[in-house]
Design a protein around this motif. Sequence first.
Motif, PDB file in Angstrom:
ATOM      1  N   ALA A 144      29.070   8.025 123.853  1.00  0.00           N
ATOM      2  CA  ALA A 144      28.387   8.234 125.137  1.00  0.00           C
ATOM      3  C   ALA A 144      29.377   8.625 126.220  1.00  0.00           C
ATOM      4  O   ALA A 144      29.093   9.504 127.050  1.00  0.00           O
ATOM      5  CB  ALA A 144      27.634   6.974 125.541  1.00  0.00           C
ATOM      6  N   THR A 145      30.532   7.987 126.238  1.00  0.00           N
ATOM      7  CA  THR A 145      31.550   8.332 127.228  1.00  0.00           C
ATOM      8  C   THR A 145      32.019   9.769 127.044  1.00  0.00           C
ATOM      9  O   THR A 145      32.205  10.500 128.025  1.00  0.00           O
ATOM     10  CB  THR A 145      32.738   7.355 127.111  1.00  0.00           C
ATOM     11  N   SER A 146      32.198  10.174 125.798  1.00  0.00           N
ATOM     12  CA  SER A 146      32.580  11.557 125.517  1.00  0.00           C
ATOM     13  C   SER A 146      31.507  12.527 125.994  1.00  0.00           C
ATOM     14  O   SER A 146      31.806  13.567 126.608  1.00  0.00           O
ATOM     15  CB  SER A 146      32.822  11.731 124.016  1.00  0.00           C
ATOM     16  N   ASP A 147      30.256  12.204 125.728  1.00  0.00           N
ATOM     17  CA  ASP A 147      29.144  13.043 126.188  1.00  0.00           C
ATOM     18  C   ASP A 147      29.117  13.122 127.711  1.00  0.00           C
ATOM     19  O   ASP A 147      28.865  14.185 128.295  1.00  0.00           O
ATOM     20  CB  ASP A 147      27.809  12.495 125.675  1.00  0.00           C
ATOM     21  N   ALA A 148      29.363  11.997 128.371  1.00  0.00           N
ATOM     22  CA  ALA A 148      29.357  11.972 129.837  1.00  0.00           C
ATOM     23  C   ALA A 148      30.456  12.869 130.394  1.00  0.00           C
ATOM     24  O   ALA A 148      30.233  13.602 131.371  1.00  0.00           O
ATOM     25  CB  ALA A 148      29.527  10.543 130.331  1.00  0.00           C
ATOM     26  N   ASN A 149      31.626  12.813 129.805  1.00  0.00           N
ATOM     27  CA  ASN A 149      32.714  13.681 130.258  1.00  0.00           C
ATOM     28  C   ASN A 149      32.344  15.149 130.115  1.00  0.00           C
ATOM     29  O   ASN A 149      32.611  15.966 131.004  1.00  0.00           O
ATOM     30  CB  ASN A 149      33.987  13.387 129.452  1.00  0.00           C
ATOM     31  N   GLU A 150      31.705  15.489 129.000  1.00  0.00           N
ATOM     32  CA  GLU A 150      31.283  16.872 128.777  1.00  0.00           C
ATOM     33  C   GLU A 150      30.217  17.292 129.780  1.00  0.00           C
ATOM     34  O   GLU A 150      30.256  18.404 130.323  1.00  0.00           O
ATOM     35  CB  GLU A 150      30.748  17.035 127.347  1.00  0.00           C
ATOM     36  N   ALA A 151      29.266  16.391 130.055  1.00  0.00           N
ATOM     37  CA  ALA A 151      28.175  16.717 130.981  1.00  0.00           C
ATOM     38  C   ALA A 151      28.709  16.961 132.385  1.00  0.00           C
ATOM     39  O   ALA A 151      28.302  17.913 133.063  1.00  0.00           O
ATOM     40  CB  ALA A 151      27.149  15.589 130.991  1.00  0.00           C
ATOM     41  N   VAL A 152      29.631  16.129 132.841  1.00  0.00           N
ATOM     42  CA  VAL A 152      30.183  16.291 134.187  1.00  0.00           C
ATOM     43  C   VAL A 152      31.036  17.552 134.263  1.00  0.00           C
ATOM     44  O   VAL A 152      30.994  18.286 135.263  1.00  0.00           O
ATOM     45  CB  VAL A 152      30.984  15.041 134.592  1.00  0.00           C
ATOM     46  N   ALA A 153      31.798  17.841 133.209  1.00  0.00           N
ATOM     47  CA  ALA A 153      32.584  19.077 133.193  1.00  0.00           C
ATOM     48  C   ALA A 153      31.674  20.298 133.303  1.00  0.00           C
ATOM     49  O   ALA A 153      32.005  21.275 133.993  1.00  0.00           O
ATOM     50  CB  ALA A 153      33.423  19.144 131.916  1.00  0.00           C
ATOM     51  N   ALA A 154      30.524  20.247 132.653  1.00  0.00           N
ATOM     52  CA  ALA A 154      29.582  21.360 132.732  1.00  0.00           C
ATOM     53  C   ALA A 154      28.983  21.484 134.127  1.00  0.00           C
ATOM     54  O   ALA A 154      28.806  22.595 134.645  1.00  0.00           O
ATOM     55  CB  ALA A 154      28.479  21.184 131.687  1.00  0.00           C
ATOM     56  N   LEU A 155      28.659  20.358 134.757  1.00  0.00           N
ATOM     57  CA  LEU A 155      28.155  20.400 136.126  1.00  0.00           C
ATOM     58  C   LEU A 155      29.158  21.098 137.041  1.00  0.00           C
ATOM     59  O   LEU A 155      28.799  21.963 137.854  1.00  0.00           O
ATOM     60  CB  LEU A 155      27.878  18.991 136.644  1.00  0.00           C
ATOM     61  N   SER A 203      10.502   1.027 116.315  1.00  0.00           N
ATOM     62  CA  SER A 203      10.302  -0.042 115.335  1.00  0.00           C
ATOM     63  C   SER A 203      11.600  -0.378 114.610  1.00  0.00           C
ATOM     64  O   SER A 203      11.748  -1.471 114.056  1.00  0.00           O
ATOM     65  CB  SER A 203       9.221   0.359 114.324  1.00  0.00           C
ATOM     66  N   ASP A 204      12.545   0.561 114.597  1.00  0.00           N
ATOM     67  CA  ASP A 204      13.871   0.315 114.055  1.00  0.00           C
ATOM     68  C   ASP A 204      14.698  -0.311 115.177  1.00  0.00           C
ATOM     69  O   ASP A 204      15.242   0.371 116.047  1.00  0.00           O
ATOM     70  CB  ASP A 204      14.489   1.641 113.596  1.00  0.00           C
ATOM     71  N   THR A 205      14.785  -1.635 115.192  1.00  0.00           N
ATOM     72  CA  THR A 205      15.342  -2.342 116.339  1.00  0.00           C
ATOM     73  C   THR A 205      16.835  -2.099 116.532  1.00  0.00           C
ATOM     74  O   THR A 205      17.314  -2.031 117.668  1.00  0.00           O
ATOM     75  CB  THR A 205      15.080  -3.853 116.212  1.00  0.00           C
ATOM     76  N   SER A 206      17.604  -1.951 115.459  1.00  0.00           N
ATOM     77  CA  SER A 206      19.031  -1.689 115.624  1.00  0.00           C
ATOM     78  C   SER A 206      19.257  -0.283 116.172  1.00  0.00           C
ATOM     79  O   SER A 206      20.199  -0.050 116.935  1.00  0.00           O
ATOM     80  CB  SER A 206      19.778  -1.880 114.304  1.00  0.00           C
ATOM     81  N   CYS A 207      18.382   0.640 115.820  1.00  0.00           N
ATOM     82  CA  CYS A 207      18.430   2.002 116.371  1.00  0.00           C
ATOM     83  C   CYS A 207      18.150   1.961 117.868  1.00  0.00           C
ATOM     84  O   CYS A 207      18.875   2.571 118.671  1.00  0.00           O
ATOM     85  CB  CYS A 207      17.414   2.870 115.636  1.00  0.00           C
ATOM     86  N   ASP A 208      17.124   1.216 118.254  1.00  0.00           N
ATOM     87  CA  ASP A 208      16.759   1.098 119.666  1.00  0.00           C
ATOM     88  C   ASP A 208      17.888   0.452 120.462  1.00  0.00           C
ATOM     89  O   ASP A 208      18.200   0.866 121.585  1.00  0.00           O
ATOM     90  CB  ASP A 208      15.474   0.278 119.777  1.00  0.00           C
ATOM     91  N   ALA A 209      18.530  -0.547 119.882  1.00  0.00           N
ATOM     92  CA  ALA A 209      19.632  -1.228 120.563  1.00  0.00           C
ATOM     93  C   ALA A 209      20.803  -0.280 120.783  1.00  0.00           C
ATOM     94  O   ALA A 209      21.466  -0.326 121.835  1.00  0.00           O
ATOM     95  CB  ALA A 209      20.070  -2.444 119.745  1.00  0.00           C
ATOM     96  N   ALA A 210      21.067   0.579 119.818  1.00  0.00           N
ATOM     97  CA  ALA A 210      22.158   1.553 119.960  1.00  0.00           C
ATOM     98  C   ALA A 210      21.866   2.526 121.094  1.00  0.00           C
ATOM     99  O   ALA A 210      22.766   2.879 121.873  1.00  0.00           O
ATOM    100  CB  ALA A 210      22.360   2.294 118.648  1.00  0.00           C
ATOM    101  N   VAL A 211      20.618   2.962 121.204  1.00  0.00           N
ATOM    102  CA  VAL A 211      20.239   3.870 122.284  1.00  0.00           C
ATOM    103  C   VAL A 211      20.478   3.210 123.637  1.00  0.00           C
ATOM    104  O   VAL A 211      21.012   3.842 124.562  1.00  0.00           O
ATOM    105  CB  VAL A 211      18.767   4.313 122.143  1.00  0.00           C
ATOM    106  N   ARG A 212      20.121   1.964 123.772  1.00  0.00           N
ATOM    107  CA  ARG A 212      20.323   1.259 125.039  1.00  0.00           C
ATOM    108  C   ARG A 212      21.805   1.199 125.410  1.00  0.00           C
ATOM    109  O   ARG A 212      22.179   1.427 126.563  1.00  0.00           O
ATOM    110  CB  ARG A 212      19.742  -0.149 124.940  1.00  0.00           C
ATOM    111  N   GLN A 213      22.645   0.903 124.443  1.00  0.00           N
ATOM    112  CA  GLN A 213      24.083   0.868 124.711  1.00  0.00           C
ATOM    113  C   GLN A 213      24.605   2.253 125.072  1.00  0.00           C
ATOM    114  O   GLN A 213      25.457   2.397 125.970  1.00  0.00           O
ATOM    115  CB  GLN A 213      24.819   0.318 123.482  1.00  0.00           C
TER     116      GLN A 213
END
Length: 453
Positions: free
Chosen positions: A152-163, A184-194
């Motif tokens: 996520a941090t890597s994605d954020a750096n890329e997004a801001v660089a593009a802005l 319904s896949d709770t570990s998947c949902d938890a990863a998205v939140r993080q």
Amino acid sequence: MRNIGPSRLYASGMRLVPSPTARMTVAGMLAALAASVLPASTAHAAEPQAPGSFTGYGFDTCVAPSQTVMDRWNLSSQYSAIGIYISGNSRYCGDAYQPNLSPAWVADNAAIGWRFVPIHVGYQAPCFKNNPDSRVQKKRMSRTTSTARSQATSDANEAVAALKKYGFPAGSFTYLDIEYYSRSDTSCDAAVRQFVDAFDERVHALGFRTGLYSSGSAAIASINAIRTASWLDKPDHMWIAWTNRIADTDGGPYLADSAWNHHERIHQYHNGVNETYGGKTLNIDKDFLDVGKGSVRPAEQQPCGHPMTYQTWPGLTLGSRADQVWVLECRLKAVGQLQTVDGYLSTGTIAAINRFRASLGWSQNSRTSREFWTALLSAGSQPRVLKYGDVGEDVYRLQRALRAAGEDITSYGKFNAQTAAAVRRYRLARDLAGYRTATAGTWVNLQKGKLTK
């Protein structure tokens, strides 16, 4: 969103769905007419708003349209904002498939009033199901918390660089696109939140802001459920994909009414729609925005110390002291036909009336007819285009003139649905295309004193 190729899943019944902006003022009639056909120029560059303060219509489409399409849609469509795909390793329309998108394209379209919704399509939920027929197979984030946050941090750096690459200033938004997944896949949902928390934390640290786009029943509902968690760095905006075909910012069962309710929402309410404006067709997803401070009607300007807006525009005679005399004299002064404003219709005011009539090639009969009021109230520079969500003195001026011309205008200062309908009726009455936007042709007719037939 339109970034995963031939098909995508949405929250509405989890059905499979085929994949599918203050406006520049131009001085004078000739410049306004020229602007309606000429491409935008960076000579009129304005800082791009992503998305700024606005309540109104937007759209997103996979490939940024050509400048010709943007110009024509700007003049003739209700849309003022466009979603553009500027970053992310899972974009269906990445840089290689964007022949038009560039910093110059952003600057040119900002200059003519477009607003932008910059979209980042990076890592998806661990349980996201790729379409095997798509040319882009989206990358999935890890289920391991530390790895997901690093991604996520890597994605954020890329997004801001593009802005920054596209010229968006600090404080602009990047919208994280998390496509549909099953909670319904709770570990998947938890990863998205993080992932969302880490993405937001990094973008905020870099001086920009975040929005979360997702299906209502997926990431929107997930983040809504933990919105009060002390550890969560919340998105600043929520962009709800809920295709109920209602143009508002209701989050339905997915987003609490009390959450993100201070101009912090976008609603994608219809998708995969072909629309044509100015002879140019696009396949779009339709959005309704209420962001920033919204479209707030400003207080009416009173250049002569008296209100400028009334529901009636009567015929006035020598010696009249009606309230509208202040408007009459103030407007005559503004167009250079009168020097003194005192609220008394004197022989000097009558002479100014006749001078204004003469400037239009009319008989000098001293009359303030409906045609006279229509022309006087609309006189001045011509905005290139006004449309739904626009606010300000030009909107007041348009609405006053439409009222004098015979249209049913009861609210002023904000270009709302009532104004859009009145503009369309007036345009059709004057044999113009039935757009709901006020363009040069609308102003030319108003400034000639043309009434609704």
